[in-house]
Structures are given as C-alpha cells and as structure tokens.
Design a protein around this motif. Sequence first.
Motif, PDB file in Angstrom:
ATOM      1  N   VAL A 190      25.206 -45.810 -18.559  1.00 19.52           N
ATOM      2  CA  VAL A 190      25.726 -44.551 -18.015  1.00 19.52           C
ATOM      3  C   VAL A 190      26.872 -44.839 -17.056  1.00 19.52           C
ATOM      4  O   VAL A 190      26.800 -45.776 -16.248  1.00 19.52           O
ATOM      5  N   VAL A 191      27.922 -44.031 -17.148  1.00 24.21           N
ATOM      6  CA  VAL A 191      29.022 -44.092 -16.184  1.00 24.21           C
ATOM      7  C   VAL A 191      29.283 -42.685 -15.663  1.00 24.21           C
ATOM      8  O   VAL A 191      28.919 -41.690 -16.292  1.00 24.21           O
ATOM      9  N   LEU A 192      29.917 -42.621 -14.507  1.00 24.90           N
ATOM     10  CA  LEU A 192      30.326 -41.347 -13.912  1.00 24.90           C
ATOM     11  C   LEU A 192      31.851 -41.327 -13.861  1.00 24.90           C
ATOM     12  O   LEU A 192      32.466 -42.227 -13.282  1.00 24.90           O
TER      13      LEU A 192
ATOM     14  N   MET B  14      29.177 -37.123 -16.272  1.00 25.71           N
ATOM     15  CA  MET B  14      28.283 -38.259 -16.434  1.00 25.71           C
ATOM     16  C   MET B  14      28.142 -38.509 -17.927  1.00 25.71           C
ATOM     17  O   MET B  14      27.764 -37.601 -18.676  1.00 25.71           O
ATOM     18  N   ILE B  15      28.448 -39.723 -18.367  1.00 22.24           N
ATOM     19  CA  ILE B  15      28.485 -40.048 -19.788  1.00 22.24           C
ATOM     20  C   ILE B  15      27.465 -41.144 -20.083  1.00 22.24           C
ATOM     21  O   ILE B  15      27.520 -42.234 -19.500  1.00 22.24           O
ATOM     22  N   ARG B  16      26.550 -40.840 -21.002  1.00 22.64           N
ATOM     23  CA  ARG B  16      25.597 -41.842 -21.491  1.00 22.64           C
ATOM     24  C   ARG B  16      26.103 -42.353 -22.836  1.00 22.64           C
ATOM     25  O   ARG B  16      26.405 -41.568 -23.734  1.00 22.64           O
TER      26      ARG B  16
ATOM     27  N   ASP C 146      26.319 -40.656 -26.320  1.00 26.41           N
ATOM     28  CA  ASP C 146      25.113 -39.880 -26.599  1.00 26.41           C
ATOM     29  C   ASP C 146      25.104 -38.532 -25.899  1.00 26.41           C
ATOM     30  O   ASP C 146      24.631 -37.543 -26.448  1.00 26.41           O
ATOM     31  N   GLU C 147      25.618 -38.495 -24.671  1.00 24.59           N
ATOM     32  CA  GLU C 147      25.494 -37.263 -23.885  1.00 24.59           C
ATOM     33  C   GLU C 147      26.586 -37.219 -22.836  1.00 24.59           C
ATOM     34  O   GLU C 147      26.953 -38.243 -22.245  1.00 24.59           O
TER      35      GLU C 147
END
Length: 538
Positions: free
Chosen positions: A10-12, A47-49, A37-38
Amino acid sequence: MRILPVSLRVVLVELADLGETLALFASLQAEPLAGVDEVLPAARTLMIRFQPEILSPESLAEALRARDLAARPERGGALVEVPTVYDGEDLAEVAALTGLSVEEVIRRHAASEFTVAFSGFAPGFGYLVGGDETLHVPRRQSPRTRIPAGSVALAGPFSGVYPQPSPGGWQLIGTTPVPMWDLARTPPALFQPGDRVRFVPIAPVEAERLREEATAAVPAAEAQARAGGLAVLAAPMPALFQDRGRFGETRQGVSASGALDGGAMRAANRLVGNRTDAPVLEITGGGFRLEARASAVVAIAGAPAPLSLTDAAGRNVPAETWRALALEPGDRLEIAAPKAGVRTYLALRGGFAVEPVLGSASTDTLAHVGPPVVTAGAVLRADPVARAIVGAATPALEAPFLCPTRGETVVLDVVMGPRTDWFTEEAIELLASQVFEVTPQSNRVGIRLEGAVPLSKREGMGELPSEGTATGAIQVPHSGQPVLFLADHPLTGGYPVIATVAEYHLDLAGQIPVHARIRFRPIRPFAEIGPLADETTP
C-alpha cells in the motif's frame, strides 16, 4: 505529488488539493492500472493497494506521474434530494462563525448543489463538496461523544450526513429522516461518488411522517425453529461469522473486515474439507458451548484453547484443537479460555448457512455490516449446497504458530510512514525502542497501546485532513498513545499514522492478548520511490 509508503502493498499518494485528488482518481477509474487492487480517495490523498509481483513500486510511481492532474472529472451523477429539518445544535455557532443570520445559513445551505466527492468514515457517509464557500467552518474544538444518525453537518469545505450514531466533531445544522445506509436498498448507500445532492427544507411533522414510513417498510424478523444444527448453549462474548473479508465496497464507505487471524480461518476450513474462505465462527475469550442436534464435523484452530467434549450419555470424549472432530446428536462441546492468544475459529464441514451481506459473511463490528452476532440460543447449520462439494480428504497442515501470552513481548515488523514526518525525532526513536502495553480497551477495531513516554508531534503541524487508513496502521491521537488498527477500523482517519504493521504480521497482531507487550521493528519496504516533487520546483 508525493508517494509515501504505507505497507508492503500500500502507498499513499499526496496531492495538492481535492481537485487533483479527484482528477487522479477519475483517471485511474477510466484507465485502471494492471496490478492495482483498490484506490481509496480522501481530501488530499489516494491510498492505493497494489500487487508488487505484478506492478513494482517504481512502475506504479512512473504511471502515476504520467497522469493528467489538470483535467477535472465531469460530475453527471444522479440528483439526490435530502429532506432536512434545520434544527441543528450548532446553527447559532455556524451563524456566528460566518457572520450570517441563522436564516441566511439555512437559505444558503438549501440553495447549494453539492457533489459526492468520496466516501469514508462510516458506510453511507459521503463527503459533499461544492456548497456555498461562506459556509466553510472549522470542526468543533471539542468533538461530541455521540451524534445521532441522520445529523446534517458541516466541516471545512465539506457537508455530510451521519449515517449511524457515532462520535464526531462536525458542526450540526439539521437532521434528515432518510437513512443514509439501508441494506434493503440497492446499493445500500444513498450517496454514490459523483452524485449531486440538494438539501430540501421540511417541517418536523413531515420528518416524523417519513420516519414512520421508513420504519413500516422494514420487514419484521421471523424466528426459525427448525430441527438439527448446532445449538449454542453459552457465548460469554458474542461470536462473529467471518471469512476473508468484504472487498470492493470502499465506494460506499465499507471496509473489508474479515477474520483477524486469516491463517487460522483457512486452517480450520482445510481441517474439515471446506474451501479455505468459507465462513467460520470467530470466538473471543472462550467459554463458548454448543450441543449437536445432528451429525456434524467441526474443527477449531487459532488460539490453543482446552476443549471439553461429552457424548449424549455424559461420557468424556478426547478432543483437541487443530483436529477434525466428529459430533453426534447429543454431543456437547465447550471451548475454554485460550492458554495463549485471543481468538479461536470454529469451522463446520459444508460451511455455515449464513446469508452474505455485500458479498461477504464477515461481521464488521464498527460499521454494523454483516450477519448478526451469535449468542446463546442461536442454532448454527451447514450450507446444504456447499455440503455436496466438500472433499473427504484433509490435507496435511503445518504446525500452528505460537500465540502470545499475557506479559509476553511480541515483536511486529512495521513500515514507517506515511506521516512519520509529523513526529519529532524522539517520537520516531521511541516507536522503535520502547515497549507498549496492550490495554483492556482493545477490540476488533484496534489495539489500544500505552507506552511510558507518549509520542509527540512536531510543533505547528495543525490538523490532518481525513485520509485513507490501512489495516495495521499505527495511528497516534492527541494523547500520544498509539492505536494499532485491526480489521474493523474506519476507512479514513484524521490522526497521523506513524507506521503500519507488515501484512505478514497481521495474523499475529490479531492474537495479541490484553496486557501483552508490543515492540515495533522498522523494516525497509521497497526501494525509495518518493517523495515525488514537481520537476519544475527549484
């Protein structure tokens, strides 16, 4: 644009303002990236998963940098009208802050057309933007401990409606009788990102009529008294149905939830021959007793709990965890308090017959989404459809990991960030050096910790706009005592996250008991990919 590490997957992404955030979000929706994914939007962040085995952090950063942030997404969503009684407790304060009369505050709010920018905080809570700028007022200095469902509120550039009773610090200006979240509706959330929203003033008598109509429309629950199944005799703490979780519903403000110890859930299912993501029963603290009303095969995995099994004649039958157990009518099984850890998982061959909610059988204790909790008097039954496809062979299992005990110190690997720079150097060193004790206020939402020295923020950091939070996030409120978010945490939060527990230690975190101690060990997540600065900036 800055890209900040959150965890191993995960990154922001931090952007200049809400406009850039919505532009990048719209771009990623229109042209998705393989391996993502999200994506969860908030006030100034996404926020990116992602899946590192498909999309490397460097490739993700390069792809994000190439997106056009100048293009503003078109807002052509449905128009939702919200009948509102303008009777909020903070109307006079909002009038004083804006220099307007109460009547003018009401007129301007009702004359505005808002857009749902994103969802978060709670299922059905939409962050509405685009209203009259004179109504941009700060949050209350002292948040309320409980705000009624249906409260219409203001905070900064946002307007919103609280979908359920909850704490909050927004300024209350009215109430609506229309539920923001209703599982009988498709989709359950009244507000969807991109929708346009208008608040329509109504009289209190009209609001009462609408409430009565909504109440009458809810069908009464019918008791089912069928023979067979597993009858629950005792459940000192309500047990919860859980599976792998509820994914893909962040658009409605719904987080994943799911079993806190996913490995134990999968193991219990494998022991009885189920698919690994079949619903199981998550039992906290022990004292759970049941009686078989029909033949069944069960297994208990997770925290090592003593088992007591007696047959219909009262004779003791050998039983232990991490083994399949055959039950006959009249058999009674008791799961005592675990010797270590917190949670045990009960699987039933064929899977439990439980109605999924939004595609999952997980019960989210914070959002109140999912099947009802399981208490004494409940009857648990196998899914008649799934039973026919259950395999008879039980695959070999690896030995279960050792669960922590009270007083033991557990080491959890963490990825520093995304808001490490909000804290003093001393606080960053303390996170990795001091030991934190788990307090009794801990639950599925999060583990509340107490350290000898609170973690201090740097001076002048102000208030953090709401942004996405991941499972495992270590959020630090004003007290300086951290909270480690577990599966039922809110999607967004307004306190800075100093670090996040690595995904491979989340199952372990879900088994840490009260009065155990935690030490955090920082790890390097991946090659440095940020912060990414505008190349034109000197």
